[in-house]
Scaffold this motif. Structure first.
Motif, PDB file in Angstrom:
ATOM      1  N   UNK A   1      65.729 -86.875  -0.688  1.00 35.54           N
ATOM      2  CA  UNK A   1      66.812 -86.712  -1.319  1.00 35.54           C
ATOM      3  C   UNK A   1      68.089 -86.922  -0.428  1.00 35.54           C
ATOM      4  N   UNK A   2      68.049 -86.339   0.762  1.00 34.84           N
ATOM      5  CA  UNK A   2      69.279 -86.527   1.817  1.00 34.84           C
ATOM      6  C   UNK A   2      69.482 -87.919   1.982  1.00 34.84           C
ATOM      7  N   UNK A   3      68.532 -88.603   2.157  1.00 34.14           N
ATOM      8  CA  UNK A   3      68.632 -90.034   2.465  1.00 34.14           C
ATOM      9  C   UNK A   3      69.181 -90.908   1.458  1.00 34.14           C
ATOM     10  N   UNK A   4      68.832 -90.331   0.389  1.00 33.15           N
ATOM     11  CA  UNK A   4      69.536 -91.326  -0.895  1.00 33.15           C
ATOM     12  C   UNK A   4      71.042 -90.789  -1.006  1.00 33.15           C
ATOM     13  N   UNK A   5      71.565 -89.390  -0.807  1.00 31.84           N
ATOM     14  CA  UNK A   5      72.624 -89.038  -1.002  1.00 31.84           C
ATOM     15  C   UNK A   5      73.525 -89.739   0.228  1.00 31.84           C
ATOM     16  N   UNK A   6      73.116 -89.691   1.379  1.00 27.58           N
ATOM     17  CA  UNK A   6      73.651 -90.511   2.636  1.00 27.58           C
ATOM     18  C   UNK A   6      74.073 -92.304   2.165  1.00 27.58           C
TER      19      UNK A   6
ATOM     20  N   UNK B   1      74.018 -82.166   1.280  1.00 30.81           N
ATOM     21  CA  UNK B   1      72.887 -81.037   1.262  1.00 30.81           C
ATOM     22  C   UNK B   1      72.183 -80.866   0.086  1.00 30.81           C
ATOM     23  N   UNK B   2      71.094 -80.202   0.127  1.00 30.65           N
ATOM     24  CA  UNK B   2      70.081 -80.074  -0.993  1.00 30.65           C
ATOM     25  C   UNK B   2      69.998 -78.547  -1.574  1.00 30.65           C
ATOM     26  N   UNK B   3      69.838 -78.420  -2.776  1.00 28.87           N
ATOM     27  CA  UNK B   3      69.609 -77.008  -3.193  1.00 28.87           C
ATOM     28  C   UNK B   3      68.025 -76.851  -3.378  1.00 28.87           C
TER      29      UNK B   3
ATOM     30  N   UNK C   1      62.451 -77.070  -7.827  1.00 23.71           N
ATOM     31  CA  UNK C   1      63.188 -78.504  -8.030  1.00 23.71           C
ATOM     32  C   UNK C   1      64.100 -78.469  -6.813  1.00 23.71           C
ATOM     33  N   UNK C   2      63.933 -79.642  -6.393  1.00 20.78           N
ATOM     34  CA  UNK C   2      64.696 -79.757  -4.964  1.00 20.78           C
ATOM     35  C   UNK C   2      65.914 -80.742  -5.379  1.00 20.78           C
ATOM     36  N   UNK C   3      67.065 -80.423  -5.490  1.00 13.96           N
ATOM     37  CA  UNK C   3      68.091 -81.147  -6.411  1.00 13.96           C
ATOM     38  C   UNK C   3      69.185 -81.494  -5.272  1.00 13.96           C
ATOM     39  N   UNK C   4      69.891 -82.517  -5.437  1.00 10.05           N
ATOM     40  CA  UNK C   4      70.943 -83.101  -4.576  1.00 10.05           C
ATOM     41  C   UNK C   4      72.336 -81.701  -4.915  1.00 10.05           C
ATOM     42  N   UNK C   5      72.582 -81.524  -3.542  1.00 15.26           N
ATOM     43  CA  UNK C   5      73.719 -80.321  -3.672  1.00 15.26           C
ATOM     44  C   UNK C   5      75.142 -81.039  -4.048  1.00 15.26           C
ATOM     45  N   UNK C   6      75.642 -80.559  -5.101  1.00 13.43           N
ATOM     46  CA  UNK C   6      77.053 -80.985  -5.549  1.00 13.43           C
ATOM     47  C   UNK C   6      78.047 -80.079  -4.775  1.00 13.43           C
ATOM     48  N   UNK C   7      79.040 -80.673  -3.972  1.00 13.70           N
ATOM     49  CA  UNK C   7      79.980 -79.658  -3.479  1.00 13.70           C
ATOM     50  C   UNK C   7      80.835 -79.222  -4.679  1.00 13.70           C
ATOM     51  N   UNK C   8      81.471 -78.020  -4.450  1.00 10.68           N
ATOM     52  CA  UNK C   8      82.566 -77.694  -5.609  1.00 10.68           C
ATOM     53  C   UNK C   8      83.862 -77.429  -4.688  1.00 10.68           C
ATOM     54  N   UNK C   9      84.807 -78.320  -4.924  1.00 10.09           N
ATOM     55  CA  UNK C   9      86.071 -78.293  -4.209  1.00 10.09           C
ATOM     56  C   UNK C   9      87.031 -77.786  -4.962  1.00 10.09           C
TER      57      UNK C   9
ATOM     58  N   UNK D   1      65.812 -67.164  -6.357  1.00 10.35           N
ATOM     59  CA  UNK D   1      64.861 -68.225  -6.000  1.00 10.35           C
ATOM     60  C   UNK D   1      65.692 -69.451  -5.701  1.00 10.35           C
ATOM     61  N   UNK D   2      66.945 -69.344  -4.842  1.00  9.96           N
ATOM     62  CA  UNK D   2      67.765 -70.415  -4.752  1.00  9.96           C
ATOM     63  C   UNK D   2      68.090 -70.501  -2.999  1.00  9.96           C
ATOM     64  N   UNK D   3      68.303 -71.757  -2.590  1.00  7.82           N
ATOM     65  CA  UNK D   3      68.682 -71.633  -1.036  1.00  7.82           C
ATOM     66  C   UNK D   3      69.416 -73.147  -0.813  1.00  7.82           C
ATOM     67  N   UNK D   4      70.159 -73.058  -0.035  1.00 12.82           N
ATOM     68  CA  UNK D   4      71.073 -74.338   0.568  1.00 12.82           C
ATOM     69  C   UNK D   4      70.328 -74.989   1.670  1.00 12.82           C
ATOM     70  N   UNK D   5      70.221 -76.170   1.811  1.00 14.04           N
ATOM     71  CA  UNK D   5      69.583 -76.721   3.068  1.00 14.04           C
ATOM     72  C   UNK D   5      70.134 -78.103   3.444  1.00 14.04           C
ATOM     73  N   UNK D   6      69.945 -78.414   4.679  1.00 12.76           N
ATOM     74  CA  UNK D   6      70.793 -79.609   5.146  1.00 12.76           C
ATOM     75  C   UNK D   6      69.566 -80.451   5.777  1.00 12.76           C
ATOM     76  N   UNK D   7      68.619 -80.054   6.303  1.00 15.14           N
ATOM     77  CA  UNK D   7      67.455 -80.921   6.922  1.00 15.14           C
ATOM     78  C   UNK D   7      66.112 -80.349   6.540  1.00 15.14           C
ATOM     79  N   UNK D   8      65.214 -81.236   6.244  1.00 18.16           N
ATOM     80  CA  UNK D   8      63.937 -80.919   5.600  1.00 18.16           C
ATOM     81  C   UNK D   8      63.240 -80.108   6.530  1.00 18.16           C
ATOM     82  N   UNK D   9      63.447 -80.300   8.101  1.00 21.89           N
ATOM     83  CA  UNK D   9      62.635 -79.259   9.056  1.00 21.89           C
ATOM     84  C   UNK D   9      63.272 -77.675   9.058  1.00 21.89           C
TER      85      UNK D   9
END
Length: 436
Positions: free
Chosen positions: A260-265, A278-280, A325-333, A291-299
């Motif tokens: 998903x990170x690759x698709x977002x990039x 980032x991914x949620x 669920x592994x979901x694209x993170x959407x920033x909130x600005x 049961x929620x966390x934000x992550x920026x790398x699969x490692x």
């Protein structure tokens, strides 16, 4: 309160999206009217949106909304009218309605939500009483509420295939209980109509099912107004057989994150976006921000500490997380007084009846805001703004932006309708039974 400040300077794609939605309003409303004719719309619903300045998308949809007390009081007449329409469609003979809430006897904010919902239904012309499923309640309990009348909780009884409380024979059961812990036996095989249906609860439902339905809705809508569906739709996938404590199933989660990170990039490169993707990762069922966390790398999935693994292991009702669920993170600005904010839109039937901002001063633009420390700010527009737009104003002016919010929220509502239709015939083992 003025419209929240959109802090991101890269807002051209979203402004273009808002322009297209505003310009296509007649087409959109006609298309939505056709959808409502072909689908059974959920009785009520709330949708969490995220506005990144380059993307506006739903990230969660709740079919048992618990924040009616956070709505601007000026919305109440609109809520009453929408409630009358909803009841006429689903149960035209409804006169006595039994409202069954969550077992949150100590959560005053939630109980204020129940009191507000009860008031709306009473003003819509129904007799409504509150029935509790909480073990140990064998007589009516009066719960004092700040600034209002006490809330009366009464024990629910069952005779044959009907529920009742003392001196009250309801023709319909309204659930404001999301059934995270399963479907209690007392609710099964009833002759009375149950709203929403039992299979709308988290004992059965999956977030991945919802976003699968939303994929199709977003694609159709994107073709309707000629936009890139990614602008209104987060990428996602799901993983099963996950155990964060035992570190099982993590390969699937890590691979999904990286994909998903690759698709977002790729999309960020297409639109010239310099933000860090980032991914949620969240439990595939359940609410309350658990049961929620934000992550920026699969490692990072393999490097979770004990506290983080514990957080991802259990959710509401102590249920163990097995599917995520592994979901694209959407920033909130969007921000209010320099605190990060996200809009939550409320609907009764297909009518947008209001909303509020979830605000968190200690969270970042790439984090979940549904967490301890959040507070709510009612959306500051009058009841006509849900459908009223101002063609002379900027696309992000209050009536125009809030109309756009309402459109995206209704797309999520439509996806919920399709989702429930798809999974109504699930085999009985999928309908988990609560332990009693």
């Amino acid at each position: 309160m003025p419209i929240p400040h959109l802090t991101n300077t890269l807002n051209a794609p979203t402004l273009d999206l808002e322009k297209r939605i505003l310009a296509a309003k007649p087409t959109i409303e006609h298309w939505l009217r056709k959808q409502w004719q072909h689908h059974s719309i959920p009785f009520y619903c709330s949708v969490d949106l995220r506005n990144s300045g380059f993307k506006l998308a739903p990230v969660d949809t709740n079919l048992f909304p618990g924040g009616f007390n956070n709505l601007n009081p000026t919305f109440i007449p609109l809520c009453i009218q929408a409630m009358m329409n909803a009841v006429e469609k689903i149960c035209p003979d409804a006169h006595n309605v039994l409202l069954i809430p969550e077992n949150h006897t100590r959560n005053i904010f939630y109980l204020q939500n129940i009191a507000t919902l009860q008031s709306i239904m009473q003003q819509a012309g129904m007799n409504i009483r509150i029935g509790s499923l909480l073990p140990g309640i064998d007589r009516p309990v009066s719960v004092p509420l700040p600034g209002g009348e006490p809330l009366l909780l009464e024990p629910v009884q069952r005779k044959k295939n009907k529920l009742f409380i003392q001196d009250f024979d309801p023709c319909a059961i309204l659930l404001n209980n999301d059934l995270s812990g399963g479907v209690p036996e007392i609710l099964q095989n009833l002759d009375q109509i149950i709203i929403p249906p039992l299979h709308a609860g988290w004992a059965t439902r999956r977030k991945s099912w919802h976003f699968s339905a939303y994929d199709n809705v977003a694609q159709d809508f994107a073709e309707l107004i000629d936009i890139d569906p990614w602008l209104i739709n987060p990428y996602f996938t799901s993983c099963g057989k996950v155990d964060f404590q035992e570190k099982e199933g993590l390969d699937c989660v890590a691979a999904a994150v990286d994909e998903i990170l690759s698709q977002i990039r790729e999309k960020y490169a297409q639109y010239g976006i310099n933000e860090k993707p980032f991914v949620i990762i969240k439990a595939d069922s359940g609410t309350y921000g658990m049961g929620i966390m934000s992550i920026k790398d699969g490692a990072e999935v393999y490097k979770l500490n004990r506290k983080q693994r514990n957080k991802m292991t259990t959710i509401k009702e102590g249920l163990v997380v097995k599917n995520v669920l592994v979901q694209e993170g959407v920033h909130t600005f969007e921000s209010i007084h320099q605190a990060v904010a996200e809009p939550v839109i409320y609907m009764i039937d297909h009518h947008v009846v209001g909303g509020f901002y979830r605000v968190h001063a200690n969270r970042g633009v790439d984090e979940n805001l549904n967490a301890p420390g959040m507070h709510f700010v009612p959306l500051a527009f009058d009841t006509t703004c849900m459908q009223t737009t101002d063609p002379t104003a900027r696309p992000d002016a209050a009536p125009n932006r809030f109309y756009t919010y309402g459109v995206i929220a209704r797309l999520a509502l439509l996806a919920s309708a399709i989702e429930l239709e798809r999974y109504i015939h699930l085999p009985s083992p999928a309908l988990a039974v609560a332990e009693t």
